[in-house]
Design a protein around this motif. Structure first.
Motif, PDB file in Angstrom:
ATOM      1  N   ALA A 106       0.831  -1.206   0.000  1.00  0.00           N
ATOM      2  CA  ALA A 106       0.000   0.000   0.000  1.00  0.00           C
ATOM      3  C   ALA A 106       0.865   1.255   0.000  1.00  0.00           C
ATOM      4  N   GLU A 107       1.935   1.231   0.781  1.00  0.00           N
ATOM      5  CA  GLU A 107       2.854   2.370   0.830  1.00  0.00           C
ATOM      6  C   GLU A 107       3.562   2.564  -0.512  1.00  0.00           C
ATOM      7  N   ALA A 108       4.006   1.446  -1.107  1.00  0.00           N
ATOM      8  CA  ALA A 108       4.693   1.522  -2.400  1.00  0.00           C
ATOM      9  C   ALA A 108       3.749   2.027  -3.481  1.00  0.00           C
ATOM     10  N   ARG A 109       2.521   1.554  -3.466  1.00  0.00           N
ATOM     11  CA  ARG A 109       1.546   1.996  -4.469  1.00  0.00           C
ATOM     12  C   ARG A 109       1.243   3.485  -4.316  1.00  0.00           C
ATOM     13  N   GLN A 110       1.147   3.958  -3.084  1.00  0.00           N
ATOM     14  CA  GLN A 110       0.900   5.377  -2.855  1.00  0.00           C
ATOM     15  C   GLN A 110       2.070   6.225  -3.347  1.00  0.00           C
ATOM     16  N   GLN A 113       1.915   6.497  -7.073  1.00  0.00           N
ATOM     17  CA  GLN A 113       0.905   7.464  -7.513  1.00  0.00           C
ATOM     18  C   GLN A 113       1.371   8.901  -7.294  1.00  0.00           C
ATOM     19  N   ASP A 114       2.026   9.152  -6.163  1.00  0.00           N
ATOM     20  CA  ASP A 114       2.433  10.518  -5.823  1.00  0.00           C
ATOM     21  C   ASP A 114       3.660  10.986  -6.593  1.00  0.00           C
ATOM     22  N   MET A 126      10.363   0.948 -10.154  1.00  0.00           N
ATOM     23  CA  MET A 126       9.046   0.599 -10.702  1.00  0.00           C
ATOM     24  C   MET A 126       8.302   1.878 -11.086  1.00  0.00           C
ATOM     25  N   THR A 127       7.768   1.874 -12.300  1.00  0.00           N
ATOM     26  CA  THR A 127       7.080   3.074 -12.778  1.00  0.00           C
ATOM     27  C   THR A 127       5.609   2.827 -13.097  1.00  0.00           C
ATOM     28  N   SER A 131       4.891  -3.454 -12.985  1.00  0.00           N
ATOM     29  CA  SER A 131       6.268  -3.663 -12.524  1.00  0.00           C
ATOM     30  C   SER A 131       6.326  -3.747 -11.002  1.00  0.00           C
ATOM     31  N   LEU A 132       5.458  -3.002 -10.318  1.00  0.00           N
ATOM     32  CA  LEU A 132       5.410  -3.079  -8.853  1.00  0.00           C
ATOM     33  C   LEU A 132       4.942  -4.459  -8.406  1.00  0.00           C
TER      34      LEU A 132
END
Length: 233
Positions: A106-110, A113-114, A126-127, A131-132
């Protein structure tokens, strides 16, 4: 042959010199739970700025000072170096069957996005979500599943085993190299993992009467074996 003073050994003892004298005994099979504290290189190297005579110690194996006394306990709610990563891995271990439910994901996805990318150790960038997902599934979760089902496989480390340091009283402390593997093994409660002694306190070296030739070399090898024995459950 006259025994050189300890401070000279501190300066001259490189990792390669130590490994030759250890003759393989610097690689220890231990139980992760028996390593209770962690000390990172930033603590090990602080002395180099205070004692000019030991400025070469940055590349050395023997480390004087109080770095081992400042090592912190490994625990979920601890404040040791890497405690946030340990807590994230603990949560990911619980969510290994669905990593997208983990706090780390969740932290990586946020962050993705940011900032438009998520960077891990500067080697993994990861872009996008695909890839994430691949990073979590093929790197982090794969590590957890492998250790859980197969245990620690030395060949998987490709020569870079988890690094430990020996404190003045012979205690093993987690240090640089392989922290993810060690943390996961620690969290899973594995019985056995291979670690590499990468540093040792100069006081321990003196106490056990270690050296690099003759009887001192034999005492070094025996002392390393005893350290391994004392860290197996």
């Amino acid at each position: 042959m006259r025994t050189p003073p300890l401070w000279l050994d501190i300066i001259l003892t490189t990792k390669r010199r130590f490994q030759r004298a250890a003759d393989g005994n610097h690689l220890l099979w231990i139980t992760p739970a028996c390593v209770e504290r962690v000390c990172y290189r930033s603590q090990l190297f602080e002395i180099g700025r205070r004692d000019s005579r030991l400025h070469y110690r940055h590349k050395g194996f023997l480390v004087p000072g109080d770095w081992d006394l400042r090592a912190r306990p490994i625990s979920i709610d601890g404040d040791f170096p890497g405690s946030q990563k340990y807590a994230k891995l603990a949560d990911l271990v619980r969510c290994a069957d669905d990593f997208r439910q983990s706090l780390w994901y969740a932290e990586a996805r946020q962050q993705l996005q940011d900032e438009g990318r998520f960077v891990y150790k500067s080697r993994h960038i990861m872009t996008d979500l695909d890839s994430l997902d691949r990073f979590f599934e093929n790197y982090l979760v794969k590590l957890i599943v492998s250790l859980r089902t197969e245990g620690y496989l030395p060949e998987s480390a490709q020569g870079e085993h988890c690094g430990v340091a020996i404190g003045r009283d012979g205690d093993l402390l987690l240090t640089e190299r392989g922290r993810h593997r060690f943390f996961v093994a620690h969290l899973l409660g594995l019985q056995s993992i291979l670690v590499e002694v990468r540093r040792a306190h100069s006081e321990w070296f003196r106490k056990v009467g270690a050296g690099f030739h003759g009887a001192g070399k034999q005492r070094l090898q025996q002392a390393l074996q005893e350290v391994g024995d004392n860290h197996r459950a």
